[in-house]
Design a protein around this motif. Sequence first.
Motif, PDB file in Angstrom:
ATOM      1  N   ASP A  88      41.771  43.520  35.933  1.00 13.31           N
ATOM      2  CA  ASP A  88      41.335  42.249  36.513  1.00 13.31           C
ATOM      3  C   ASP A  88      42.181  41.837  37.708  1.00 13.31           C
ATOM      4  O   ASP A  88      41.866  40.837  38.364  1.00 13.31           O
ATOM      5  CB  ASP A  88      41.374  41.158  35.448  1.00 13.31           C
ATOM      6  N   GLN A  89      43.236  42.573  38.002  1.00 10.64           N
ATOM      7  CA  GLN A  89      44.129  42.209  39.109  1.00 10.64           C
ATOM      8  C   GLN A  89      43.907  43.080  40.355  1.00 10.64           C
ATOM      9  O   GLN A  89      44.607  42.921  41.353  1.00 10.64           O
ATOM     10  CB  GLN A  89      45.583  42.309  38.645  1.00 10.64           C
ATOM     11  N   GLN A 136      38.518  41.466  42.205  1.00 12.57           N
ATOM     12  CA  GLN A 136      38.510  40.121  42.775  1.00 12.57           C
ATOM     13  C   GLN A 136      37.313  39.926  43.705  1.00 12.57           C
ATOM     14  O   GLN A 136      36.679  38.863  43.711  1.00 12.57           O
ATOM     15  CB  GLN A 136      39.825  39.863  43.530  1.00 12.57           C
ATOM     16  N   LYS A 137      36.987  40.965  44.487  1.00  9.52           N
ATOM     17  CA  LYS A 137      35.825  40.866  45.381  1.00  9.52           C
ATOM     18  C   LYS A 137      34.533  40.724  44.585  1.00  9.52           C
ATOM     19  O   LYS A 137      33.644  39.950  44.936  1.00  9.52           O
ATOM     20  CB  LYS A 137      35.755  42.097  46.285  1.00  9.52           C
ATOM     21  N   MET A 191      34.268  39.507  41.586  1.00 13.27           N
ATOM     22  CA  MET A 191      34.251  38.186  40.967  1.00 13.27           C
ATOM     23  C   MET A 191      33.692  37.145  41.932  1.00 13.27           C
ATOM     24  O   MET A 191      32.884  36.296  41.561  1.00 13.27           O
ATOM     25  CB  MET A 191      35.669  37.799  40.534  1.00 13.27           C
TER      26      MET A 191
END
Length: 309
Positions: free
Chosen positions: A110-111, A116-117, A119
């Motif tokens: 998740d990091q 992140q993109k 999400m």
Amino acid sequence: MARSASPFTGVRRAALVLSFCATALTPALAQTPAPAPAPAPAQAPAKATNKVLATVNGSDITELDVAQAREDVGSTLPKQMNDAARDKALLDYVIDLKLVTQKAITEKMDQTPDFQKKMIYYREKLLMEGYLGQVAKDSTTDAAMKATYDEAAKAQKPEIEIHALHILVPTEDEAKTVEKRLKAGEDFGKLADELSKDPGSKGGDLGWFTKDRMVPEFADAAYKLEPGQVSDPVKTQFGWHVIKVLDKRTKPFPPMDQVKDQLERFVAQRAQSEAILKLREAAKITRTDEPKADEAKPDAAKPAEAPKK
């Protein structure tokens, strides 16, 4: 056999081409077949609560979690599953989802920049779907659908359709034999069941149709007949036909309740499209993929270079 296309080709085409004018809706509404009897409504599931159904490494799974899974993947489950089996399968799915998610987090997936993109993208997608869903809900009022229906009905051009029977045989001689037997007083429908090579019309009955739904030779011959008249043998690409016209009428516009679902989709999609267009008009949008003014000039506009010696 004389049909040149599916009776409802125009319906499907009109449903795909979304127009902002009611005239585009007219053929769709005018040609929609009578709907099949609606199935008995299924019993609505009880409202989901925060009741805990399972825990996975200390993390609760509630009825609300399963309800969300049902909305997301419930339609992919086998239709023959009963409610209890369906609920169990959905709970198992959420348990597996929770287990794999926990493992992925321990791996710090998740990091990553890619996560992140994604999400950001899926957050925006969900917000878009929620907003457009609300636009659709707000737009499909009884008054809006009635106004669109009335406009479409008013825009429909009068068109004659006929109700006819036919007998299709392979050769002209067979068609002439059919003609003689009819003139001798035999029943058209019974003769069609006995001799016609068109498997799609019981008793030779083609139902109601407009001229554009039949191949030209058949349509021209049929539309020249008055109710009760029988044609001479007519040749088409399918064989030889003998046609009897039962009745003629101006094609009726379907009642609103018969096309309510299609009308609701049309009004909702139109409202969504208009909402997006308004947002575009009010926004400042710069696209880097568009060529600059000097880059857009064709090569022919450049001065010719002197040939090298």
